[in-house]
Design a protein around this motif. Structure first.
Motif, PDB file in Angstrom:
ATOM      1  N   GLY A 172      21.133  18.324  20.359  1.00 51.03           N
ATOM      2  CA  GLY A 172      22.336  17.400  20.237  1.00 51.03           C
ATOM      3  C   GLY A 172      22.518  16.652  21.828  1.00 51.03           C
ATOM      4  O   GLY A 172      23.325  16.138  21.606  1.00 51.03           O
ATOM      5  N   ILE A 173      21.905  17.084  22.819  1.00 50.47           N
ATOM      6  CA  ILE A 173      22.519  17.167  23.830  1.00 50.47           C
ATOM      7  C   ILE A 173      22.428  16.230  24.638  1.00 50.47           C
ATOM      8  O   ILE A 173      22.949  14.449  24.888  1.00 50.47           O
ATOM      9  CB  ILE A 173      22.297  18.006  25.215  1.00 50.47           C
ATOM     10  CG1 ILE A 173      22.706  19.821  24.425  1.00 50.47           C
ATOM     11  CG2 ILE A 173      22.842  17.603  26.870  1.00 50.47           C
ATOM     12  CD1 ILE A 173      22.881  20.450  25.118  1.00 50.47           C
ATOM     13  N   ARG A 262      16.462  24.830  28.526  1.00 48.36           N
ATOM     14  CA  ARG A 262      18.289  24.991  29.083  1.00 48.36           C
ATOM     15  C   ARG A 262      18.562  26.474  27.851  1.00 48.36           C
ATOM     16  O   ARG A 262      17.848  27.205  27.160  1.00 48.36           O
ATOM     17  CB  ARG A 262      18.740  23.689  27.011  1.00 48.36           C
ATOM     18  CG  ARG A 262      18.320  22.507  27.803  1.00 48.36           C
ATOM     19  CD  ARG A 262      19.568  21.072  27.105  1.00 48.36           C
ATOM     20  NE  ARG A 262      19.200  20.080  27.377  1.00 48.36           N
ATOM     21  CZ  ARG A 262      20.459  19.190  28.227  1.00 48.36           C
ATOM     22  NH1 ARG A 262      20.705  20.058  28.537  1.00 48.36           N
ATOM     23  NH2 ARG A 262      20.158  17.864  28.109  1.00 48.36           N
ATOM     24  N   ARG A 318      10.813  13.333  31.734  1.00 51.97           N
ATOM     25  CA  ARG A 318      11.170  12.942  33.001  1.00 51.97           C
ATOM     26  C   ARG A 318      10.578  11.869  33.377  1.00 51.97           C
ATOM     27  O   ARG A 318       9.482  11.561  34.160  1.00 51.97           O
ATOM     28  CB  ARG A 318      12.607  14.029  33.113  1.00 51.97           C
ATOM     29  CG  ARG A 318      13.409  14.316  31.870  1.00 51.97           C
ATOM     30  CD  ARG A 318      14.417  15.371  32.228  1.00 51.97           C
ATOM     31  NE  ARG A 318      15.150  14.939  31.672  1.00 51.97           N
ATOM     32  CZ  ARG A 318      17.046  14.899  30.991  1.00 51.97           C
ATOM     33  NH1 ARG A 318      17.298  14.538  31.508  1.00 51.97           N
ATOM     34  NH2 ARG A 318      17.482  15.066  28.910  1.00 51.97           N
ATOM     35  N   PHE A 359      14.909  18.776  10.147  1.00 50.75           N
ATOM     36  CA  PHE A 359      14.503  18.011  11.833  1.00 50.75           C
ATOM     37  C   PHE A 359      14.458  16.068  11.274  1.00 50.75           C
ATOM     38  O   PHE A 359      13.883  16.164  10.229  1.00 50.75           O
ATOM     39  CB  PHE A 359      13.896  17.844  11.802  1.00 50.75           C
ATOM     40  CG  PHE A 359      13.080  17.399  12.875  1.00 50.75           C
ATOM     41  CD1 PHE A 359      13.890  17.300  14.171  1.00 50.75           C
ATOM     42  CD2 PHE A 359      12.259  15.927  13.394  1.00 50.75           C
ATOM     43  CE1 PHE A 359      13.765  16.599  15.020  1.00 50.75           C
ATOM     44  CE2 PHE A 359      11.701  15.237  14.206  1.00 50.75           C
ATOM     45  CZ  PHE A 359      12.276  15.932  15.603  1.00 50.75           C
TER      46      PHE A 359
END
Ligand code: HEM
Length: 449
Positions: A172-173, A262, A318, A359
């Motif tokens: 949840g970042i 991460r 990204r 999810f």
């Protein structure tokens, strides 16, 4: 940016901001008496549905937040004949099982088969007794107008693991900032137009075909994803990355971090490639501020910072994509389910009790959102495809190959060409359903008329 602002009073609270979730119950039901259900929906349930506005301030947050969503067969049961413009939703998730990389539906929870589910209540609170109370009162109003099909109970993990999914990684970042909703995006946070998440808003790819009542609703992709935690941990222990002065334990932690992109703390490996950095993880001005490019490194070959196939890179590439991708984004609102690993499971490296992730993903088009990320990116070994290797590999976490072994390159920072083969899936799909989470005005109007 000065986008026309959204009507947050009518957008269900889970979509843009997420409901408070120490505990969350997913109550799946079928409608057995549509006329009765609609009148109870309009009179008793709509006033209880939690809006985005209510969640924005602690003082207006209800003890138990409530949202509701319907499957295509659920809309039909309510007498809705409009096509809301999403074929994956219309067909239901079971039809999409192999498209998502599941080995058919052998592992599916039977309740998700045969289109038996018409709708789902999402109840979120700080305690399960709050949820029991809210659900009991809902059920007593609903009487025999619905039948329970299935319930899944989610809960935050205990103690310092709160906010971490079952493999131990903070979740949840990273969420997209939504123009017209998010006032100040964090550095590195991707900004999307509201129509990427909400029907009928700007940049909704299918805006022209939406019936007016569907505006400001969102498709909810629900998946019950089992996590084989002892097996995952065993894999890390067996394959520590050997680099520099890392101990075996550090090498295993590095492997796990590179599979996700991460560290367990949430620190991105792109910014902290060899060691975890909890301070970086906790800083919202830095923990999203990366894009996989580094001065002095060849963008097409560098995997020393982050593997091309890392979970967060496969699902949000990204700067790997140019121009920056603005349409394949979801808002996630998931929660873990199932107990902690037992000592017996840990010592035998074998799962005997089911646990995983309930999810939840929101998007305005399933074919651009959840389905796309799973099929076209996570399950496609050739993606990311502008690199110097032809097959960066499957997403090590969620990449699915219909139950067959999966290859990934780039996990070893000392040898980008080294292949890793995963003989088992650490995440096993137990199925799910596609839902539509309507605006509160649609619930009070067309859907209950
Ligand atoms: C990010 C875990 C399933 C899409 C993350 C993160 C973790 C995680 C730990 C990093 C935290 C963050 O950036 O918020 C898991 C686990 C899963 C799972 C354990 C299964 C049990 C999925 C699925 C999808 C998905 C099925 C979509 C098909 C994403 C996206 C991000 C993310 C889009 C954010 C990437 C970014 O913006 O940098 N996930 N995830 N995840 N995940 Fe998953």
């Amino acid at each position: 940016a000065a986008a026309a602002s959204l009507n947050l009073d009518i957008i269900q609270g889970d979509i843009l901001i997420g409901m408070t979730k120490i505990v969350e119950r997913f109550f799946f039901f079928s409608i057995t008496n549509a006329t009765a259900f609609k009148s109870i929906l309009r009179n008793d349930i709509v006033p209880l549905i939690t809006s985005t506005t209510q969640l924005l301030s602690v003082s207006t947050q209800p003890t138990t937040a409530l949202n509701i969503a319907f499957s295509q067969v659920g809309l039909q049961a309510l007498g809705i004949t409009d096509d809301i413009g999403d074929p994956l939703f219309t067909n239901g998730q079971e039809k999409d099982a192999s498209g998502l990389g599941d080995p058919g539906t052998v592992n599916w929870v039977p309740s998700f088969l045969n289109k038996g589910i018409h709708g789902v209540f999402l109840l979120a609170s700080d305690t399960s007794s709050n949820i029991d109370n809210e659900l009991n009162s809902l059920l007593s109003s609903l009487g025999t107008s619905i039948e329970e099909i299935y319930t899944l109970d989610g809960a935050a993990r205990p103690g310092t693991e709160q906010g971490h999914e079952h493999f131990g990684f903070l979740d949840g970042i990273s969420q997209p900032a939504v123009n017209g909703f998010t006032t100040t995006p964090h550095p590195g946070q991707e900004v999307v137009e509201p129509g990427v998440i909400l029907l009928g808003e700007s940049n909704d790819p299918n805006i022209t075909v939406r019936p007016s009542w569907a505006i400001d609703g969102s498709f909810l992709a629900f998946r019950q994803l089992e996590q084989k935690v002892p097996e995952f941990n065993q894999f890390l222990v067996d394959n520590p990355i050997q680099e520099g002065n890392l101990t075996a334990e550090q090498g295993s932690a590095l492997l796990g971090a590179r599979m996700f992109g991460r560290w367990q703390s949430g620190a991105p490996v792109d910014l902290s490639p060899l060691f975890d950095d909890p301070e970086l993880a906790a800083d919202p001005n830095r923990n999203n501020n990366f894009n996989y490019t580094h001065a002095g490194f060849d963008f097409t070959s560098d995997q020393t910072h982050c593997p091309f196939s890392a979970h967060i890179r496969k699902t949000a590439p990204r700067a790997d994509l140019s121009p920056i991708n603005v349409k394949n984004h979801i808002i996630r609102s998931s929660i873990p389910y199932g107990p902690e690993v037992t000592p017996e499971e840990a010592s035998s490296n074998t799962t005997t009790v089911e646990r995983g992730l309930a999810f939840v993903a929101y998007q305005s088009a399933l074919a651009n959102g959840f389905h796309f990320l799973q099929q076209t990116w996570a399950n496609n070994p050739k993606f990311i495809n502008n690199k110097n290797i032809s097959a960066p590999g499957f997403d090590p976490i969620i990449g699915a190959n219909k139950g067959q072994p999966r290859n990934t390159a780039g996990l070893d920072p000392t040898d980008a060409n080294k292949n890793t083969t995963f003989l088992i899936d650490f995440v096993v799909s137990r199925g799910g359903e596609y839902f539509f989470s309507p605006s509160i005005s649609a619930l009070a109007g067309t859907l209950s008329a």
